[in-house]
Enzyme design. Sequence first.
Site, short mmCIF file in Angstrom:
data_model
loop_
_atom_site.label_atom_id
_atom_site.label_comp_id
_atom_site.label_asym_id
_atom_site.label_seq_id
_atom_site.Cartn_x
_atom_site.Cartn_y
_atom_site.Cartn_z
CD1 TRP A 184 51.85 43.99 30.26
CD2 TRP A 184 53.16 42.21 30.56
NE1 TRP A 184 52.65 44.24 31.35
CE2 TRP A 184 53.46 43.16 31.56
CE3 TRP A 184 53.87 41.00 30.54
CZ2 TRP A 184 54.44 42.95 32.53
CZ3 TRP A 184 54.83 40.78 31.51
CH2 TRP A 184 55.11 41.75 32.49
CD GLU A 226 47.86 42.57 30.50
OE1 GLU A 226 48.52 41.76 29.82
OE2 GLU A 226 47.43 42.29 31.64
CE LYS A 228 52.59 44.68 36.08
NZ LYS A 228 53.10 43.32 35.98
CG ASP A 259 45.60 42.07 34.66
OD1 ASP A 259 45.18 42.15 35.82
OD2 ASP A 259 46.33 41.14 34.25
CG HIS A 262 47.81 45.23 35.00
ND1 HIS A 262 48.38 44.92 33.80
CD2 HIS A 262 48.14 44.21 35.84
CE1 HIS A 262 49.02 43.77 33.88
NE2 HIS A 262 48.87 43.31 35.11
CG HIS A 286 44.60 39.54 31.16
ND1 HIS A 286 45.95 39.64 31.14
CD2 HIS A 286 44.26 38.75 30.11
CE1 HIS A 286 46.42 38.95 30.10
NE2 HIS A 286 45.42 38.42 29.47
CG ASP A 294 49.47 42.81 38.82
OD1 ASP A 294 48.38 42.23 38.74
OD2 ASP A 294 50.33 42.75 37.92
CG ASP A 296 48.70 38.23 38.59
OD1 ASP A 296 47.87 38.40 37.68
OD2 ASP A 296 49.75 38.91 38.69
CG ASP A 326 47.12 37.38 33.88
OD1 ASP A 326 47.83 36.41 34.24
OD2 ASP A 326 47.60 38.49 33.59
C1 RNT Z 1 51.56 40.96 33.63
C2 RNT Z 1 50.36 40.83 32.79
C3 RNT Z 1 50.39 39.73 31.79
C4 RNT Z 1 50.94 38.43 32.33
C5 RNT Z 1 50.82 37.27 31.38
C6 RNT Z 1 51.65 36.12 31.82
O1 RNT Z 1 51.42 41.86 34.64
O2 RNT Z 1 49.21 40.75 33.55
O3 RNT Z 1 49.14 39.57 31.24
O4 RNT Z 1 50.35 38.08 33.54
O5 RNT Z 1 51.07 37.68 30.11
ZN ZN Z 2 47.34 40.35 32.54
#
Ligand code: RNT
Ligand code: ZN
Length: 418
Positions: A184, A226, A228, A259, A262, A286, A294, A296, A326
């Site tokens: 990423w 990955e 985003k 993810d 994302h 993820h 996003d 998390d 994640d």
């Molecule tokens: C960031 C991504 C990535 C990170 C990690 C820490 O938006 O989701 O995967 O969260 O690599």
């Molecule tokens: Zn991620």
Amino acid sequence: MNIEKAYKTAKEQYAAFGIDTDAAIQKALKLPISLHCWQSDDVAGFETKPEGLSGGGIMATGNYPGRARNGEEARADIAKAMSLIPGKQRVNVHACYSETKKFVDRDEMDASCFKKWMDWAESQKICLDFNPTFFAHPKSQDGYTLSHQDDEIRAFWIRHGKACRRIAQAMAEAQGSPCYVNWWTPDGSKEVPVDCWGPRARMAASYDTIMNDKSIDRKKCVDFIESKLFGIGSESYVVSSAEFCSDYAISRKMGLCLDMGHFHPTETIDGKISSHLTFMDRILLHVSRPVRWDSDHVVIFNDDLKNIFLEIQRGKAWDRVVLALDFFDASINRIGAYVIGTRAARKGILCALLDPTKPLQKYEAAGKNAQRLAMMEEFKSMPFGAVWDMLCEKAGVPVGMAWVAEMEKYESKVQSGR
Ligand code: RNT
Ligand code: ZN
């Protein structure tokens, strides 16, 4: 509450639909989930680095006390969390969690910088996964790394990428199991740039250079890219967009990482799985929880989560999907965050394995769609909790909320002293 008794009744109820709960429990326990080391310390990492570095558009919010401040604390916390979570786990390490006596910059890292993680993994009988870190570094402060227009900065990050693949290969060899590497990059910009093309061309070329290393065995170091939609500070343009990553992955025979946070706010990823896996060998997930953005948040047992695993189950794709977590919540006890999120993911897996896929597909093929809908509705109130409790019991971890007392004990004994 008698777990055995409740389970017996539940087992009979599922069996009436041709579902073997014992087999589902066994399989659910075996599927590995990779725990991200970065929930332990709010994505800070252990390198010595200048103060005030931008975090590449990701941000843990909250200041709950007890954050892990070094490798020993992080590993102790992760081990504690793992003891409260049923099923097979791996641990996902980011390059910024290297531990060295003298500062080693990202482009010069090697497996010795992760010796403590590797020794610990061996003692815990778990495998490691790995991530290059393209953020929180002086050379990523203007928002570009592998796609930077400056040749020297790009070369620095290419060296980092190559080093990370060598580290992953060493981990794979030590653990006798592949090391899954997730790529990423935060590259992007706050405003719409005039040149959207140049960075993408450079990004692809940089990745090609990194991935063309002939000394790396792709069966040991297994790479995923990955995508985003946006980050803080890269709201208008992200180089590694969804299209860029899926096109790159498909054209280079590499894996893709999806993810859950994302994509657009109401866009979910369950529907993407069957599309990508029609053309790709494997994907990495993820597992996260976006709330309005996003963010998390800690993963919970909600429909977005359940639907992902249902898709995998219905497509018989368990061996083509790598599962990693994640999320990073700094506003609650971090052991609690790990345990809640990972248990929820494991619940999602079990729930999918208890899906009456065969009868549903039969109804669907016959055009009996009322019957199909009726069965789906019926399954929402099946005694899933009794099967989950039995899974925890079989795995030797606390059943129900009993793990909370363990978290509280650990908090007062260990975390509160930090
Ligand atoms: C960031 C991504 C990535 C990170 C990690 C820490 O938006 O989701 O995967 O969260 O690599
Ligand atoms: Zn991620």
